[in-house]
Write a protein that holds these residues in place. Structure first.
Motif, mmCIF file in Angstrom:
data_model
loop_
_atom_site.group_PDB
_atom_site.id
_atom_site.type_symbol
_atom_site.label_atom_id
_atom_site.label_comp_id
_atom_site.label_asym_id
_atom_site.label_seq_id
_atom_site.Cartn_x
_atom_site.Cartn_y
_atom_site.Cartn_z
ATOM 1 N N TYR A 140 0.843 -1.202 0.000
ATOM 2 C CA TYR A 140 0.000 0.000 0.000
ATOM 3 C C TYR A 140 0.872 1.242 0.000
ATOM 4 O O TYR A 140 1.768 1.386 0.822
ATOM 5 N N GLU A 141 0.578 2.146 -0.945
ATOM 6 C CA GLU A 141 1.340 3.393 -1.027
ATOM 7 C C GLU A 141 0.827 4.386 0.008
ATOM 8 O O GLU A 141 -0.355 4.387 0.352
ATOM 9 N N SER A 142 1.732 5.235 0.442
ATOM 10 C CA SER A 142 1.317 6.286 1.367
ATOM 11 C C SER A 142 0.813 7.487 0.566
ATOM 12 O O SER A 142 1.209 7.678 -0.590
ATOM 13 N N VAL A 143 -0.037 8.279 1.182
ATOM 14 C CA VAL A 143 -0.576 9.466 0.509
ATOM 15 C C VAL A 143 -0.561 10.661 1.458
ATOM 16 O O VAL A 143 -0.590 10.503 2.679
ATOM 17 N N ILE A 188 -3.201 24.545 -1.322
ATOM 18 C CA ILE A 188 -2.245 23.637 -2.009
ATOM 19 C C ILE A 188 -2.947 22.382 -2.520
ATOM 20 O O ILE A 188 -2.298 21.450 -2.967
ATOM 21 N N SER A 189 -4.275 22.376 -2.448
ATOM 22 C CA SER A 189 -5.033 21.200 -2.876
ATOM 23 C C SER A 189 -4.682 20.806 -4.306
ATOM 24 O O SER A 189 -4.729 21.637 -5.218
ATOM 25 N N GLY A 190 -4.294 19.549 -4.505
ATOM 26 C CA GLY A 190 -3.983 19.032 -5.825
ATOM 27 C C GLY A 190 -2.603 19.418 -6.342
ATOM 28 O O GLY A 190 -2.217 19.023 -7.437
ATOM 29 N N ARG A 211 9.294 19.888 0.104
ATOM 30 C CA ARG A 211 8.259 20.924 0.282
ATOM 31 C C ARG A 211 7.148 20.409 1.200
ATOM 32 O O ARG A 211 6.644 21.143 2.045
ATOM 33 N N LEU A 212 6.782 19.118 1.028
ATOM 34 C CA LEU A 212 5.708 18.562 1.850
ATOM 35 C C LEU A 212 6.024 18.721 3.340
ATOM 36 O O LEU A 212 5.162 19.099 4.149
ATOM 37 N N THR A 213 7.286 18.433 3.708
ATOM 38 C CA THR A 213 7.647 18.457 5.122
ATOM 39 C C THR A 213 7.813 19.881 5.661
ATOM 40 O O THR A 213 8.074 20.074 6.843
ATOM 41 N N SER A 214 7.636 20.865 4.797
ATOM 42 C CA SER A 214 7.659 22.251 5.287
ATOM 43 C C SER A 214 6.277 22.648 5.836
ATOM 44 O O SER A 214 6.154 23.653 6.533
ATOM 45 N N PHE A 215 5.258 21.824 5.519
ATOM 46 C CA PHE A 215 3.907 22.113 6.021
ATOM 47 C C PHE A 215 3.678 21.401 7.358
ATOM 48 O O PHE A 215 4.321 20.395 7.654
ATOM 49 N N PRO A 216 2.754 21.946 8.174
ATOM 50 C CA PRO A 216 2.379 21.207 9.381
ATOM 51 C C PRO A 216 1.749 19.873 8.998
ATOM 52 O O PRO A 216 0.889 19.832 8.119
ATOM 53 N N LEU A 217 2.211 18.786 9.632
ATOM 54 C CA LEU A 217 1.767 17.443 9.248
ATOM 55 C C LEU A 217 0.967 16.772 10.363
ATOM 56 O O LEU A 217 1.204 17.016 11.554
ATOM 57 N N ILE A 218 0.047 15.921 9.961
ATOM 58 C CA ILE A 218 -0.784 15.151 10.900
ATOM 59 C C ILE A 218 -0.680 13.690 10.503
ATOM 60 O O ILE A 218 -0.868 13.346 9.321
ATOM 61 N N LEU A 229 -11.879 15.129 0.943
ATOM 62 C CA LEU A 229 -10.435 15.379 1.046
ATOM 63 C C LEU A 229 -9.853 15.312 -0.361
ATOM 64 O O LEU A 229 -10.439 14.688 -1.257
ATOM 65 N N ARG A 230 -8.680 15.930 -0.530
ATOM 66 C CA ARG A 230 -8.017 15.856 -1.847
ATOM 67 C C ARG A 230 -6.562 15.458 -1.655
ATOM 68 O O ARG A 230 -5.905 15.875 -0.685
ATOM 69 N N LEU A 231 -6.051 14.657 -2.582
ATOM 70 C CA LEU A 231 -4.663 14.203 -2.499
ATOM 71 C C LEU A 231 -3.716 15.274 -3.013
ATOM 72 O O LEU A 231 -4.058 16.024 -3.929
ATOM 73 N N LEU A 232 -2.528 15.317 -2.421
ATOM 74 C CA LEU A 232 -1.435 16.092 -2.992
ATOM 75 C C LEU A 232 -0.654 15.155 -3.912
ATOM 76 O O LEU A 232 -0.579 13.950 -3.663
ATOM 77 N N ASP A 233 -0.076 15.710 -4.956
ATOM 78 C CA ASP A 233 0.691 14.897 -5.893
ATOM 79 C C ASP A 233 2.160 14.931 -5.487
ATOM 80 O O ASP A 233 2.887 15.857 -5.834
ATOM 81 N N VAL A 234 2.567 13.950 -4.681
ATOM 82 C CA VAL A 234 3.961 13.880 -4.213
ATOM 83 C C VAL A 234 4.556 12.571 -4.747
ATOM 84 O O VAL A 234 4.404 11.523 -4.114
ATOM 85 N N PRO A 235 5.209 12.608 -5.918
ATOM 86 C CA PRO A 235 5.691 11.364 -6.541
ATOM 87 C C PRO A 235 6.531 10.497 -5.601
ATOM 88 O O PRO A 235 6.420 9.266 -5.629
ATOM 89 N N GLU A 236 7.359 11.151 -4.758
ATOM 90 C CA GLU A 236 8.236 10.352 -3.878
ATOM 91 C C GLU A 236 7.450 9.554 -2.838
ATOM 92 O O GLU A 236 7.937 8.560 -2.304
#
Length: 291
Positions: A165-168, A177-179, A186-193, A250-257
DNA sequence: GTTTAGCAGCTTACACGTCA
DNA sequence: TGACGTGTAAGCTGCTAAAC
């Protein structure tokens, strides 16, 4: 002619490759099992086992014999189940399976639906707990088959890879930043839950992206609720948010990694016990459930 | 219907071989 | 030398069929 009892003993000993262990499972004495094996070998004038003081192993003809009788034993068990279903023995139609907290919600509903369609007479019980607790349940026979993640490769357990299962990463639909397509950095520069003890968070740290973790939750539902309130970007494994994505909540962010950060699911069962016919059917259903 | 003999399969007790 | 695993011997139990 070989008796059904002898075939069952042969199958059990072939699983354990140990007469004493097989005798325990069969609730017989070790000499009783040993003598039945000898009678079986005498019946066919063949040697099914190589015996030594280190234990025993199946001969080539023993393996062939085992392959021949296994479908027969499975069929007989099916017949027993079908025609004994009206007797009053407790739990004869009960099939207990287990799932980790995540997989019980994401994978099991579909699998159980398929299994129920094939076996409407079987009463299913799904036990849910942590993966480690599920492994323990398999070992002490509380559940016959379980789906887990994070295996510890416990003694006497067989682990068969089921699915990755891939993470999202996800945000509320009205997020600025939706979508958006972005990097892990860049993702880790945002507050994460995320879930407490999340493997995704561990993986981000390993990759050199210390996460800005603002909320840690025990339950995935709590992660989603916090994201919906705009507290930050949520991190979970894909299946857990599929429904909310589909509904547009909810909407996914496109983070290829993120696609490289996967969780592996395993089917686990106890190698000391012969799987029942319904458990084997359940494994067939799981195989059909892979994609 | 009851008794009895024969048989299969079980158990316990014990012997034997190997290994750490 | 003790632990472990397997095989053998002797005796017990329960089932079945034949005899009465």
């Amino acid at each position: 002619m070989a008796t059904l009892h002898q075939l069952k003993i042969f199958e059990c000993v072939s699983r354990h490759l140990n007469v004493t262990s097989a005798a325990e499972e069969l609730k017989m004495s070790q000499p009783g099992v040993s003598s039945q094996l000898k009678l079986l070998e005498k019946e066919y004038n063949l040697r099914f086992y190589d015996r030594s003081n280190q234990g025993m192993s199946l001969t080539r003809v023993g393996r062939e014999f085992l392959e021949e009788i296994r479908p027969l034993l499975r069929k007989i068990e099916e017949i027993d189940r079908r025609f004994k279903k009206n007797d009053n023995r407790s739990d004869s139609s009960l099939f207990v399976v287990g799932g980790s907290n995540t997989l019980s919600v994401t994978v099991f509903p579909e699998i159980l639906g398929k299994f129920r369609a094939r076996h409407p007479d079987i009463q299913l019980v799904l036990k849910t707990s942590s993966s480690h607790a599920m492994e323990a349940s398999v070992q002490n026979s509380d559940v016959e088959v379980a789906l887990i993640t994070n295996p510890t490769y416990a003694d006497h357990c067989i682990y068969k890879p089921f699915k990755d299962y891939e993470s999202v990463a996800f945000v509320p639909p009205d997020s600025p930043i939706s979508g958006e397509r972005m990097t892990l950095e860049r993702l880790t520069s945002f507050p994460l839950i995320a879930k407490r003890g999340s493997l995704i968070i561990d993986e981000l740290r390993k990759r050199g992206y210390p996460p800005n973790l603002v909320v840690q939750c025990d339950a995935p539902d709590a992660v989603k609720a916090a994201v919906k309130r705009g507290l930050g970007v949520g991190l979970l494994f894909g299946g857990r948010v599929a429904l909310e994505i589909e509904k547009g909540e909810l909407r996914l962010l496109d983070v290829p990694e993120m696609k490289e950060i996967k969780i592996k699911a395993f089917v686990v069962y106890d190698n000391r016990r012969r799987l029942s016919a319904r458990a084997l059917d359940f494994l067939d259903t799981l195989s059909g459930g892979r994609d």
